[in-house]
Design a protein around this motif. Structure first.
Motif, short mmCIF file in Angstrom:
data_model
loop_
_atom_site.label_atom_id
_atom_site.label_comp_id
_atom_site.label_asym_id
_atom_site.label_seq_id
_atom_site.Cartn_x
_atom_site.Cartn_y
_atom_site.Cartn_z
N TYR A 98 9.18 -3.29 -4.16
CA TYR A 98 10.41 -3.88 -3.64
C TYR A 98 11.20 -2.86 -2.82
O TYR A 98 11.68 -3.17 -1.72
CB TYR A 98 11.24 -4.40 -4.80
CG TYR A 98 12.54 -5.06 -4.41
CD1 TYR A 98 12.59 -6.37 -3.95
CD2 TYR A 98 13.75 -4.36 -4.50
CE1 TYR A 98 13.78 -6.97 -3.60
CE2 TYR A 98 14.95 -4.95 -4.15
CZ TYR A 98 14.96 -6.26 -3.70
OH TYR A 98 16.15 -6.85 -3.34
N LEU A 99 11.33 -1.65 -3.35
CA LEU A 99 12.10 -0.63 -2.64
C LEU A 99 11.38 -0.16 -1.37
O LEU A 99 12.02 0.19 -0.38
CB LEU A 99 12.35 0.57 -3.56
CG LEU A 99 13.27 0.29 -4.76
CD1 LEU A 99 13.36 1.53 -5.65
CD2 LEU A 99 14.65 -0.15 -4.31
N ALA A 100 10.05 -0.16 -1.40
CA ALA A 100 9.29 0.28 -0.22
C ALA A 100 9.47 -0.66 0.96
O ALA A 100 9.28 -0.26 2.12
CB ALA A 100 7.80 0.38 -0.57
N ARG A 134 6.96 -11.59 2.07
CA ARG A 134 7.49 -10.78 3.16
C ARG A 134 7.93 -9.41 2.66
O ARG A 134 7.70 -8.39 3.32
CB ARG A 134 8.66 -11.49 3.84
CG ARG A 134 9.29 -10.70 4.98
CD ARG A 134 10.13 -11.58 5.88
NE ARG A 134 11.30 -12.08 5.21
CZ ARG A 134 12.46 -11.41 5.11
NH1 ARG A 134 12.56 -10.20 5.65
NH2 ARG A 134 13.50 -11.93 4.51
N LEU A 135 8.54 -9.36 1.47
CA LEU A 135 9.03 -8.10 0.94
C LEU A 135 7.94 -7.26 0.29
O LEU A 135 7.86 -6.05 0.49
CB LEU A 135 10.15 -8.36 -0.08
CG LEU A 135 11.46 -8.92 0.45
CD1 LEU A 135 12.41 -9.21 -0.71
CD2 LEU A 135 12.11 -7.97 1.44
N LEU A 136 7.10 -7.90 -0.52
CA LEU A 136 6.11 -7.17 -1.31
C LEU A 136 4.73 -7.13 -0.69
O LEU A 136 3.95 -6.23 -0.95
CB LEU A 136 6.01 -7.78 -2.72
CG LEU A 136 7.32 -7.93 -3.51
CD1 LEU A 136 7.03 -8.47 -4.91
CD2 LEU A 136 8.08 -6.62 -3.58
N GLY A 137 4.41 -8.13 0.13
CA GLY A 137 3.08 -8.22 0.73
C GLY A 137 2.40 -9.51 0.35
O GLY A 137 2.68 -10.09 -0.71
N PRO A 138 1.46 -10.00 1.17
CA PRO A 138 0.82 -11.31 0.93
C PRO A 138 -0.06 -11.35 -0.31
O PRO A 138 -0.40 -12.43 -0.79
CB PRO A 138 -0.01 -11.52 2.20
CG PRO A 138 -0.21 -10.16 2.77
CD PRO A 138 1.02 -9.38 2.43
N ILE A 175 0.84 -1.20 0.00
CA ILE A 175 0.00 0.00 0.00
C ILE A 175 0.87 1.24 0.00
O ILE A 175 0.63 2.21 -0.72
CB ILE A 175 -0.94 0.00 1.22
CG1 ILE A 175 -1.96 -1.14 1.09
CG2 ILE A 175 -1.65 1.34 1.36
CD1 ILE A 175 -2.82 -1.32 2.32
N LEU A 176 1.94 1.21 0.81
CA LEU A 176 2.84 2.35 0.89
C LEU A 176 3.50 2.61 -0.46
O LEU A 176 3.61 3.75 -0.90
CB LEU A 176 3.92 2.08 1.94
CG LEU A 176 4.94 3.20 2.19
CD1 LEU A 176 4.22 4.45 2.66
CD2 LEU A 176 5.95 2.75 3.24
#
Length: 324
Positions: free
Chosen positions: A99-101, A76-80, A5-6
């Protein structure tokens, strides 16, 4: 989910007019500053082809097919909500932003101060190499650092090529994921109907070798010479696998992995010990499918690059070699 989301909320900043820098030095300074405080927005300063290559590397390592642990790392990095299907279909800008977020929370306690920038014309091409000096303050104190960036004009704006150190960080993740790969994926059930030969090879004529053609869909045809007596045949196989593992700068091409029985492994080890720096070819049913240089002693785990084939094609080949 929060990271995804961010990323979506920050993505529009990457395209704002203020990020179209009119000098190489300004683009490099801003890239370094944003890389610490706002890495998502820093992606807007990256040259388009370089950003695309970076996105493809992220996409590859987080793909379900890369390693069993890729699914957990991706979520874990991008979201479920980042499924394998979404990973493959997402636009590069969306993927890189997500990925950067993922690292934003870890950067909250860091501050950067740009001290200066100097540039020189690149020896080749029309861009510039810019050295940025900066002071980085964090939980462990302050340090003065320098970063050298390649910068070029992309339309009317100066854009940065993604620096190699970001690929190094993905490489660390990739190597950790590879540790969890099962070997072999395909255990040999019966002797393969495909005739396999590992042969001494050369790009130049040599005594005891005969000429053949190495045909590749992208690279065309190449004349090579191969030995007459195989070092290893299909009788030496215990199992096979197919993975992305053939390094090519910042991307990995498919490779065929062969697991050899003790007798075949010893024969290959003995031969490679006596032929360091020479060439080896893999022939299947008499056709050359892989060619490489012997950089060290070879053992029971053999990896052969298959750059002109898709991962699915190499996996099907691995299954056929295992007699499935």
């Amino acid at each position: 989910m929060r990271a995804a989301i961010l990323a979506a909320s920050l993505l529009p900043f990457a395209a704002q007019a203020g990020d179209c820098l009119k000098s190489a030095e300004a683009a490099a300074r801003q890239f370094v500053a944003l890389g610490v405080t706002d890495p998502v927005r820093s992606a807007g300063l990256v040259e388009s082809a370089s950003l695309e290559a970076y996105g493809e590397r992220i996409r590859q390592v987080l793909d379900d097919r890369y390693a069993p642990g890729s699914v957990a790392i991706r979520q874990r990095l991008l979201g479920p909500d980042w499924s394998d299907e979404r990973l493959r279909s997402a636009a590069t800008e969306e993927l890189v932003a997500a990925y950067l977020a993922a690292g934003l929370a870890q950067r909250a306690n860091y501050r950067v101060q740009i001290l200066g920038a100097s540039s020189s014309r690149q020896r080749w091409g029309m861009g510039k190499d810019v050295t940025v000096s900066y002071r980085l303050a964090g939980p462990n104190g302050e340090q003065e650092l320098k970063k050298v960036l390649s910068v070029a004009q992309d339309s009317s704006c100066w854009k940065v090529e993604m620096p190699f150190d970001v690929y190094d960080r993905i490489g660390v993740l990739a190597n950790a994921l590879k540790e969890g790969r099962p070997e072999p994926v395909h255990a040999v059930k019966s002797r393969s109907a495909i005739k396999l030969q590992l042969l001494h090879a050369s790009y130049l004529p040599k005594e005891g070798m005969h000429e053949t053609i190495w045909s590749r869909s992208r690279s065309g045809e190449t004349r090579i010479w191969v030995g007459r007596e195989p070092i290893v045949t299909e009788a030496g196989l215990l199992g096979t696998s197919a993975y992305w593992s053939c390094d090519n700068v910042n991307f990995e091409y498919p490779s065929l992995h062969l697991l050899l029985n003790p007798g075949a492994a010893q024969a290959l080890n003995d031969w490679s010990s006596a032929h360091l720096g020479e060439d080896l070819a893999l022939l299947l049913d008499g056709k050359v499918v892989s060619y490489g240089k012997v950089a060290g002693k070879l053992d029971r785990h053999l990896q052969l690059c298959m750059a002109d084939r898709s991962l699915e094609e190499v996996d099907a080949l691995a299954a056929d070699l295992a007699g499935k």
